[in-house]
Design a protein around this motif. Structure first.
Motif, PDB file in Angstrom:
ATOM      1  N   ARG A   1      50.895  78.447  10.898  1.00 49.67           N
ATOM      2  CA  ARG A   1      49.678  79.246  10.791  1.00 49.67           C
ATOM      3  C   ARG A   1      49.863  80.648  11.358  1.00 49.67           C
ATOM      4  NH1 ARG A   1      44.970  75.577  10.695  1.00 49.67           N
ATOM      5  NH2 ARG A   1      45.749  73.459  10.554  1.00 49.67           N
ATOM      6  N   PHE A   2      50.526  80.725  12.533  1.00 48.47           N
ATOM      7  CA  PHE A   2      50.588  81.996  13.253  1.00 48.47           C
ATOM      8  C   PHE A   2      51.956  82.667  13.179  1.00 48.47           C
ATOM      9  CE2 PHE A   2      47.347  79.473  15.457  1.00 48.47           C
ATOM     10  CZ  PHE A   2      46.289  80.375  15.510  1.00 48.47           C
ATOM     11  N   SER A   3      52.953  81.988  12.625  1.00 48.58           N
ATOM     12  CA  SER A   3      54.340  82.405  12.774  1.00 48.58           C
ATOM     13  C   SER A   3      54.742  82.111  14.228  1.00 48.58           C
ATOM     14  CB  SER A   3      54.498  83.875  12.385  1.00 48.58           C
ATOM     15  OG  SER A   3      55.834  84.249  12.514  1.00 48.58           O
ATOM     16  N   GLY A   4      55.547  82.979  14.844  1.00 46.02           N
ATOM     17  CA  GLY A   4      56.009  82.669  16.194  1.00 46.02           C
ATOM     18  C   GLY A   4      54.879  82.645  17.202  1.00 46.02           C
ATOM     19  N   VAL A   5      54.943  81.710  18.151  1.00 43.53           N
ATOM     20  CA  VAL A   5      53.892  81.598  19.162  1.00 43.53           C
ATOM     21  C   VAL A   5      54.511  81.544  20.551  1.00 43.53           C
ATOM     22  CG1 VAL A   5      52.220  80.481  17.654  1.00 43.53           C
ATOM     23  CG2 VAL A   5      53.865  79.075  18.916  1.00 43.53           C
ATOM     24  N   VAL A   6      53.677  81.479  21.543  1.00 41.80           N
ATOM     25  CA  VAL A   6      54.150  81.362  22.924  1.00 41.80           C
ATOM     26  C   VAL A   6      54.697  79.947  23.127  1.00 41.80           C
ATOM     27  CG1 VAL A   6      53.495  81.539  25.344  1.00 41.80           C
ATOM     28  CG2 VAL A   6      52.371  82.978  23.625  1.00 41.80           C
ATOM     29  N   LEU A   7      55.919  79.860  23.570  1.00 40.26           N
ATOM     30  CA  LEU A   7      56.516  78.536  23.772  1.00 40.26           C
ATOM     31  C   LEU A   7      56.361  78.123  25.223  1.00 40.26           C
ATOM     32  CD1 LEU A   7      59.740  78.888  21.603  1.00 40.26           C
ATOM     33  CD2 LEU A   7      57.606  77.726  21.023  1.00 40.26           C
ATOM     34  N   VAL A   8      55.602  77.098  25.441  1.00 38.77           N
ATOM     35  CA  VAL A   8      55.396  76.575  26.797  1.00 38.77           C
ATOM     36  C   VAL A   8      55.952  75.166  26.804  1.00 38.77           C
ATOM     37  CG1 VAL A   8      53.714  76.106  28.607  1.00 38.77           C
ATOM     38  CG2 VAL A   8      53.250  77.890  26.935  1.00 38.77           C
ATOM     39  N   THR A   9      56.926  74.916  27.680  1.00 37.42           N
ATOM     40  CA  THR A   9      57.532  73.585  27.695  1.00 37.42           C
ATOM     41  C   THR A   9      57.486  72.946  29.068  1.00 37.42           C
ATOM     42  OG1 THR A   9      59.656  74.679  27.963  1.00 37.42           O
ATOM     43  CG2 THR A   9      59.057  73.980  25.735  1.00 37.42           C
ATOM     44  N   ASP A  10      56.956  73.672  30.038  1.00 37.67           N
ATOM     45  CA  ASP A  10      56.785  73.099  31.376  1.00 37.67           C
ATOM     46  C   ASP A  10      55.348  73.303  31.807  1.00 37.67           C
ATOM     47  OD1 ASP A  10      59.512  72.323  32.010  1.00 37.67           O
ATOM     48  OD2 ASP A  10      59.914  74.489  31.875  1.00 37.67           O
ATOM     49  N   PRO A  11      54.832  72.406  32.630  1.00 36.76           N
ATOM     50  CA  PRO A  11      53.450  72.597  33.065  1.00 36.76           C
ATOM     51  C   PRO A  11      53.312  73.825  33.978  1.00 36.76           C
ATOM     52  CG  PRO A  11      54.358  70.487  33.858  1.00 36.76           C
ATOM     53  CD  PRO A  11      55.456  71.202  33.167  1.00 36.76           C
TER      54      PRO A  11
END
Lengths: 1134, 590
Positions: free
Chosen positions: B157-167
């Motif tokens: 939907r947005f193309s690249g997004v913010v990648l969050v992989t840790d809390p």
């Protein structure tokens, strides 16, 4: 000269005042009934005397110095100069007196207040009267008369003194007095607690009858304050009070709603009036925090008691509202103000039975008119609503209404709403007591019916109260309070709640389709949207019974400790409140028919009655415990008075609930779960517990009652916060200066009765946030939000973390400042109270908005980051005057408040016209509009239009000038449904037995948003939307948008200021005309008083909202309307 | 003074006993567990994983993101009431401050956080037995896959997004940048690669049907790589991306676990079948049910009355545009200019178009009958649906949006049963969503469990993924083979085209086979064909019956004008996020 002597002449002023305050009424009544009465004190107080050759008078003086006893006698009647030997060892006073008067014809009686009246014995008495009759001994003239109260009832216990002397007497049980040996130039002074002191020149009158007037100044009045009472004169905080008897003048079934307009700073709005489920909002001094939270309500000293609204107004002694630092004694929950309710207690005297019966009818103040069939058809045809378009011929058929089944023309409200709904209340109370036991016992029954025609919605309320005080031991008083109440609310299924407000069937009324009949011409129920609201009202779709049973119990022990220190006492209170709510909803289906014009047949569409039967059963219990222990000390030395205490209080609550449902009942006869299909059963249940622990104290000091000072401090612990943040300290400090007591006023400006300057500062808390936010918790999703797995699908447990915990969460803190000037002049002709307050709220719990991105996924906890302020001015003006038999009382009040958000972590990207910081707490964020596009020219001339606009639509304004109308063109309007100005005017007129009372009440600076087209469902367009709509013919004049179907054509339904209405109003909140029947007339019926009255509430309304009650808060205009009540009542005292 | 001696200690006792009870404030929530408890108990942890499944799209009421409603953001359907801002969307008003109902930013990041919390803590959960270890591994695999699903959906939907992989924790520095599209795809692929070894092909217990399997994980990867290779995200037309997409699809096929169900229509109504790769079971608790919401609100309710209609809001109305796209069974296109087609557009023998046996002369692709409710179709209790509106001969060419349109109710009378106008909830466009709706349900059964799944990924999609990717990678014969497997199941004649024509056939097949299953929104955008297919209004039909000849006339009309600005190819980063943090916005939204 014969003198009325009170040995207590030597007493210090405080004790004198106490003597004055004492209910002499009862003293006299006792005298007339008893010769000798033993009191607990007199029995318990043992005296040791060792006097030789002393006069009786000297002995009595000695007794006074050793004890609380005070002797009263008339010199002329008894001879106390006889010399006696008084040697007693640990004797009770009675024995001493018996011995002293052994050989005299002297009698005496002891009152509960330790007064001992010494008077001639029977023989002398008779002799005296004989001589009086023979007019032998009267040298100077005797003045006698009867003293009555405002209503003409005899007033016992009035002190009558010859001015400048201590010669005097008190009136007897019939209000009669007689004073002998009155000089010609004498002036008599009549005084009584709570009444204005009056001076009458005797001249050559021999009979002086007097009607006492209520003390408009209220200097002697005692008001309830936090954990105690205080003389109004020495109050330094901002405390508004109202007496129970004033509240009774309004025929309200909800106590909270009776408070409107009576006091400054108390904003009361009635948002809905469903029987037994009124929605009344109370805000003390407006809003201080966006976290909301109402005032803390204390009933007879106990906090967190539910059912304030349901209290019987006839049981109320008084209500005090603490608006400033005076509330700081309640610490952590006082920030939004405190309401103190004091119920009636017993008083000494013979038992009085009072019956108050009210019979009334209610009707809605306003119900928005809806369109009828042809209007509806016209509207939706214009709107091109699919399936809802009619030809002109058809609309004409509607207008004629000749074919009821196919083209009806009827008024739906005629079938749905009755003209008047009855309501009635009956209260019987018994009040009385003696020095040992005092009691107030009452019972009430209340019945209210709904507006719905043949509807089953109603409310039955039963309550009993018993307040008993027992002076069980010389130093020990025990008080027992019990309240039992049962509330039965019955609702037809389909009656619903919107925003937690019981709106009855008004949501259904809004979407009644008048082009379809509710009943066919043969009387069969018809169908509208699979439904027939007229049948549902009658309970055909089932019944919901909500029954709440409440038990409030409380025991207080007060123990005076004079043996340790004079003025020291211990007081302990234990309260246990239990409430059970039981809700049972049995749903069923009912017969409704379709009709075929082609065949003329009716078909019953109720095809699955068994399947449609369902039972929902719910139990809720709550248990609340409050324990309070207090060590107090009251002492006076010289002109100094100290009143202080330290106390401990704890509170805990437990609740639990359980619910179960079953469906598919073979029969609708037995609404119990067993009779339903076990395959359909579901259940759920949970619990809750909570606690507070508090320590607090107060120190009050006054000097000459002129310089007043008070300090309170509270330490609260609340479970809402982590163990290391739980404790909060909340100080309150206040001071007052009674300028009118200063010498430079007293002699020089006699018209000044009272002038007081007072100021206060306090810190209070608010913990109006969800519990346990500091804990990282995981909860199971309820069945509403489950997940289903399996080839044979079944619900699996799902668990979620309840948001990011905030380990730092703590109190919201209010810093509250108040300054005020009170004055009273010319004996009540002019009185005023002028107050200014400023309150700053810190640590307001807010979620960080600006700084925590959504992509963190965190459900942010509330953090103590917000700041807001609130300030305002309040003015109360009073005027009292008496002209012969006519007297009147005018009381006007007005309050202004203005609040502002100082900080709330608002995003810096928010444009100025949408900002909240720096602006009032409540606001609307709405599209700005400029009327409608009345003409094509206007449409064409408007460069920027919101996509989809047509002629006749609302004209949205391009606020930011970016040539596009989108969310950025919304502006913040700093208004709300909460008024910025409130005012009230209370008028009270009395003439002989007649009384007339009016309460006008109003508000300003409030708005309300009403747009029924935002409903997510079909509506009947209200008449105001229909009548002024845009049509090509009416293009220039139209003020409402063109006809549109709001569900598919949402252009005009967008939230905009177009739909805001000014909610200012002035209303005649209540009026009462009362008449007390003459005493000689009623005494034959062994009544001591009888009063009949006519009263009403919400009688007149001046406002701009017009179609709706201006106090309503509902976007759709759906609400159970505020009621107008006409009432007739009797009040009989036996 | 006897009493004094008793009472004084009593009061003191009261104060001490009650006053100093130290457990007064030692209370805990009674309706919650502590978070720590979850990471000590595998069963609680599983309940937590179960809740993360709610990221998946569902049919029902409580999660706004409903698969079928995405159709209203494509040329497949119109939402009658403009829910989820569909009206504003088609007026070109979507923007950061009006992200409309397709905005999933908040939704996904909420679940991504849940996944991150789980992955950060699951290692601490003690396990003893091997079974427990397997369960733990499986859950880790499930959670990696669910996170991949979120990033896949966000990227599409947005193309690249913010990648969050840790809390995150409250005191962290929250600032992050948007990653590139390729990095986001890499994140999805890497999560899938971690998940695949931990997941099994299927579960032994039937109770676990619906959980993520190895096949589901690989299918997500297939979809992600197909999208990544498409023109929108692969403007240079890098063929290796298509190759990778083909390989990913083939990996699912090579599991030999899935096959096409023979009965296309019934497949959507069967809770367990061999075509399903990933699904979410409908939830019938508290009106969150298949019948309660989906069938009556979106479609047509039960208990049809005398005029063939009862209940239901008909919210999701299928467009004429989609209806016209269904071929005849012989593989020819539908054509309004063909009088035979126009007389019986639904192939049900309307207007006398029947053969000697009374059967229709022509029939449409069977998938039409499985997907759309139309005038003349059969519905619950074998009743015939009637969407024709009147019996007046002067309205044949009018649509209700024409100024002089009028309905003639003279025959039946307005409020009489038997008049199709009786119901306010008739679909304005005369078509309603039907796929996955079960006409055997009746209202009385509403309270009981049911078994209709919402299918998220099924085998036919994988075959079409493989066909498309193979074609674009230059393997035309593979493309034809797999395309025709899909057509063969519904007895449609095989496609023999090649080149651009084959590409059109593949895309057409995808439109038909996967219609109303939340694919079209993505496909039109990734193919960058909005100019072609959205450059026309959403159409409906008005059917008028002549009262004299008893014939029906079909009037196609424009129901909704639509614009699709260039910027719509990517969704806007919502303003509520930009208010908090500086992130690059997608083109056209600044």
């Amino acid at each position: 000269m014969k003198k009325f002597c009170v040995f207590g002449n030597r007493l210090n002023p405080v004790l004198k005042k106490i003597l004055r305050v004492m209910k002499l009424t009862t003293v006299i009544m006792l005298i007339s009934m008893l010769h000798v009465s033993a009191t607990v004190y007199s029995q318990a107080t043992k005296l040791t005397l060792n006097m030789e050759d002393a006069t009786i008078k000297e002995v009595l003086l000695e007794i006074e110095s050793m004890s609380k006893f005070r002797f009263i006698y008339q010199n002329e009647e008894v001879d106390l100069n006889k010399k006696v030997d008084a040697k007693f060892d640990n004797e009770v006073v009675e024995n001493i007196l018996n011995k002293l008067f052994e050989e005299e014809d002297i009698n005496y009686s002891i009152t509960a207040t330790h007064l001992i009246l010494i008077k001639p014995g029977q023989e002398l008495e008779n002799e005296r009267y004989r001589r009086l009759v023979e007019n032998e001994m009267v040298q100077q003239k005797t003045v006698s008369g009867t003293v009555t109260d405002q209503s003409g009832q005899p007033l016992p216990g009035v002190t009558v003194v010859v001015k400048g002397t201590i010669q005097g007497t008190v009136t007897n049980a019939d209000g009669e007095y007689s004073l002998a040996n009155i000089p010609d130039n004498a002036t008599l002074v009549f005084s009584f607690v709570g009444m204005r002191t009056q001076e009458i020149e005797v001249g050559n009158q021999r009979t002086i009858d007097l009607q006492m007037q209520v003390d408009a100044i209220g200097i002697e009045e005692v008001v309830a304050i936090g954990y105690g009472t205080q003389k109004k004169a020495t109050v330094t905080g901002s405390i508004a009070t109202v007496q129970g008897e004033e509240l009774q003048k309004m025929p309200a079934t909800n106590l909270a709603s009776t408070l409107a307009g009576r006091m400054t700073g108390v904003v009361v709005n009635t948002r809905g009036s469903a029987p037994g489920a009124e929605s009344v909002q109370i805000n003390i001094r407006g809003k201080n925090s966006w976290q909301g939270g109402g005032p803390l309500i204390i009933i007879d000293g106990i906090a967190n008691r539910s059912g304030f609204e349901r209290l019987n107004p006839n049981d109320i002694e008084s209500i005090s509202i603490l608006k400033d630092a005076s509330a700081a004694i309640y610490g952590s929950r006082a920030a939004n103000g405190v309401i103190l309710v004091t119920t009636k207690r017993g008083k000494e005297g013979k038992p009085t039975i009072e019956y108050i019966g009210d019979f009334g009818v209610t009707q809605p103040t306003r119900i928005p008119e809806l369109t009828n069939s042809w209007q509806y058809a016209t509207y939706y045809t214009e709107a091109k609503r699919n399936g809802y378009m009619w030809s002109d011929e058809e609309i004409e058929k509607f207008r004629q209404g000749s074919d009821h089944n196919l083209y009806p023309n009827y008024e739906p409200y005629d079938l749905l709403i009755q003209d008047f709904a009855p309501q009635t209340t009956h209260t019987v109370s018994l009040r009385g007591g003696n020095d040992a036991v005092k009691y107030y016992v009452s019972g009430q029954y209340l019945y209210q019916e709904s507006f719905f025609k043949e509807g089953i919605d109603d409310f039955n309320n039963y309550s009993v109260r018993s307040n008993i005080d027992a002076h069980v031991h010389d130093n020990l008083t025990l008080s027992f309070n019990l309240l039992g109440r049962r509330e039965d609310k019955r609702r037809a299924v389909g009656s619903d709640f919107v925003d937690n407000i019981d709106v009855g069937f008004f949501q259904h009324f809004l979407h009644t389709d008048p082009t379809k009949p509710l009943y066919y011409s043969n009387g069969y129920p018809a169908i509208q949207y699979d439904y027939n609201v007229a049948e549902a009202i009658k309970g055909k779709a089932g019944e919901n019974n909500n029954r709440t049973t409440t038990l409030n119990s409380q025991v207080t022990a007060k123990w005076d400790l004079p043996f340790i220190l004079e003025g020291l006492f211990l007081e302990g209170t234990a309260a246990y409140d239990f409430a059970n709510t039981r809700q049972k909803q049995f749903s069923k289906s009912y017969d409704y028919y379709s009709y075929s014009n082609a065949t003329g047949e009716y078909t019953n569409l109720n095809t699955t009655p068994i399947m449609d039967r369902g039972l929902y059963d719910y139990y809720y219990n709550s248990y609340k415990y409050t324990l309070n222990g207090k060590l107090g000390y009251t002492y006076s030395f010289g002109e100094h008075n100290i009143n202080t205490f330290v106390a401990y209080e704890q509170y805990s609550v437990n609740t639990e609930w359980i619910q179960a449902t079953r469906n598919t009942f073979l029969s609708d006869q037995i609404p119990f779960l067993f009779a339903g299909d076990a395959n359909t059963q579901k259940n759920d249940g949970s619990g809750y517990e909570f606690a507070y622990r508090n320590y607090f104290g107060r120190f009050a000091y006054t000097y000459k009652e002129k310089y007043l000072f008070e300090f309170s401090l509270r330490r609260d612990e609340s479970l809402k916060f982590p163990p290391d943040k739980r404790i909060g300290w909340f100080p309150g400090i206040s001071a007052g200066w009674r300028i009118s007591e200063e010498d430079f006023i007293k002699g020089n400006y006699d018209f000044v009765d009272n002038l007081k300057l007072r100021a206060s500062y306090g810190q209070m808390g608010s913990d109006n946030v969800g519990d346990y936010q500091y804990l990282a918790t995981a909860a199971l999703y309820g069945s509403f939000d489950s997940y289903v797995l399996g080839s044979n699908p079944s619900v699996v447990s799902t668990m979620y973390f309840s948001g990011t915990p905030n380990p730092n969460i703590t109190w919201e803190v209010a810093n509250s400042y108040n300054v005020a000037l009170d004055g009273m002049f010319w004996q009540g002709l002019l009185g005023f109270e002028l107050e200014y307050f400023y309150s700053k709220r810190n640590n307001i719990l807010a979620t960080r908005n600006a700084s925590v991105p959504i992509y963190t996924g965190m459900t942010l906890p509330s953090e103590n980051i917000g700041k807001a302020q609130n300030q305002g001015v309040e003015l109360l003006l009073t005027h009292y005057r008496k002209l012969g038999d006519f007297s009147y009382n005018i009381n006007g009040n007005v309050s202004f408040t203005a609040n502002k958000i100082i900080y709330m972590d608002e995003s810096p990207n928010v444009p100025d016209y949408q900002r909240r910081e720096g602006h009032p707490i409540d606001s609307w964020l709405l599209y700005k509009t400029d009327g409608i596009f009345n003409t094509q020219e206007e449409f064409d001339a408007t460069e920027v239009k919101r996509a989809g606009a047509q002629v006749g639509d609302i004209k949205f304004v391009d606020v930011n000038g970016d040539k596009v109308i989108d969310d950025l063109d919304r502006v913040r309007l700093y208004d709300s449904t909460l008024p910025k100005v409130i005012y009230g005017l209370n008028l009270d007129f009395r003439y002989k037995g007649f009384e007339f009372n009016m309460l006008w009440q109003g508000q300003g600076g409030a708005k309300t948003y009403i747009n029924p087209t935002t409903r997510n469902g079909d509506i009947n367009p209200p008449l105001w939307l229909y009548k002024d709509r845009w049509t090509p013919e009416n293009a220039e004049k139209a003020s409402m948008p063109r006809a549109f179907y709001h569900r598919s054509d949402t252009y005009n339904t967008i939230h905009s200021d177009f739909w805001l209405r000014d909610a200012s109003f002035l209303r005649l909140k209540s009026a009462e005309l009362g008449y007390s029947l003459p005493k000689d007339f009623i005494s034959k019926a062994s009544l001591s008083s009888a009063r009949i009255y006519l009263n009403g509430s919400n009688l007149l309304l001046l406002d701009k909202v017009k179609d709706y009650d201006p106090e309503v808060v509902n976007d759709l205009g759906i609400f159970y309307p505020v009621t107008r009540t006409f009432n007739v009542g009797v009040q009989l005292t036996f | 003074m006897k009493n004094k001696n008793i009472i004084f200690p009593l009061v003191i006792l009261m104060l001490t006993v009650f006053g100093c009870s130290d457990d007064l404030l030692d209370k805990k929530p009674l309706d919650k567990f502590s978070e720590a408890a979850v990471w000590e108990d595998l069963n609680l942890a599983e309940a937590y994983v179960n809740s993360l499944y709610k990221v998946l799209p569902k049919l029902g009421w409580y999660e706004w993101i409903r698969g079928y409603q995405l159709s209203c953001f494509s040329d497949e359907a119109v939402h009658k009431y403009g829910y989820h801002n569909t009206n504003d969307y088609w007026r070109g008003m979507m923007g950061p401050s009006l992200p409309t109902g397709i905005d999933v930013w908040r939704h996904h990041y909420r679940f991504i956080k849940g996944c991150n919390d789980f992955l950060a803590n699951i290692e601490n959960v003690p396990v003893v037995t091997e079974t427990e270890q397997e369960m733990k591994n499986r859950m880790i695999g499930e959670v990696y896959t669910l996170r991949a699903w979120s990033y896949m959906d966000l990227a599409a939907r947005f193309s690249g997004v913010v990648l969050v992989t840790d809390p995150f924790s409250l005191d962290d520095d929250f600032s992050r940048e948007r990653s590139s599209f390729d990095e986001t795809v890499d994140q999805v692929v890497s999560d899938i690669e971690k998940a695949v070894p931990l997941l099994s092909l299927s579960y032994t217990s039937d109770n676990d049907w619906g959980r993520i399997t190895k096949g589901a994980a690989l299918a997500i990867k297939s979809r992600m790589l197909l999208y990544a290779a498409s023109p929108l995200f692969n403007p240079s037309g890098d063929k290796t991306k298509w190759q990778a997409a083909a390989t990913a699809a083939k990996a699912v096929i090579d599991l030999n676990k899935y096959e096409l169900e023979q009965d296309y229509k019934q497949m959507f109504l069967t809770n367990k079948n061999s075509e399903i790769i990933l699904h979410r079971m409908n939830d019938n608790i508290n009106d969150d049910g298949y019948f309660g919401y989906f069938q009556t609100v979106e479609g047509l309710g039960a208990g049809i009355d005398g005029n063939g209609y009862a209940g239901g809001w008909s919210s999701t109305m299928v467009t004429q545009n989609l209806v016209d796209a269904f071929e005849w069974t012989d593989g020819t296109s539908f054509d309004w200019n063909n009088p035979v087609d126009a007389a019986d557009p639904y192939g049900i023998g309307e207007n006398g178009q029947v053969d000697a046996n009374g059967d229709p002369l022509k029939k449409r692709d069977p998938r039409f009958y499985a997907s759309v409710t139309f005038d003349g179709t059969t519905w619950i209790a074998d009743s015939t649906v009637q969407f024709w509106i009147s019996e007046q001969s002067n309205n044949y060419t009018k649509s209700p949006f024409d100024a002089d349109f009028q309905v003639d109710n003279s025959v039946y009378g307005r409020n009489s049963i038997g008049n199709p106008g009786f119901r306010q909830d008739c679909p304005d466009m005369s078509y309603i969503y039907r796929k996955a709706m079960d006409p055997t349900y009746d209202k009385a059964a509403e309270q009981y469990p049911f078994s209709v799944p919402w299918i998220i990924i099924r085998y036919a999609e994988i075959l079409l993924n493989y066909a498309e990717a193979s074609f674009e990678a230059g393997e035309e014969s593979i493309a034809q083979t797999y395309l025709n497997m899909v057509r063969e199941r519904v007895s449609m004649p095989p496609v023999e085209a090649s080149g651009d024509e084959l590409r059109e056939k593949i895309r057409h097949e995808r439109r038909i086979e996967l219609c109303l299953e939340a694919h079209r929104y993505f496909d039109v955008r990734r193919w960058k064909i909005a100019d072609e297919v959205y450059n026309t209004p959403a159409k409906g039909i008005r059917i008028v019956k002549d009262k004299n000849s008893d014939t029906k006339v079909y009037n196609v009309f424009n129901y909704q004008e639509r614009t699709f600005p260039e910027k719509y190819y990517l969704q806007p980063i919502p303003q509520y996020e930009l208010d908090k943090v500086r992130l690059g916005q997608n083109p056209g939204y600044n």
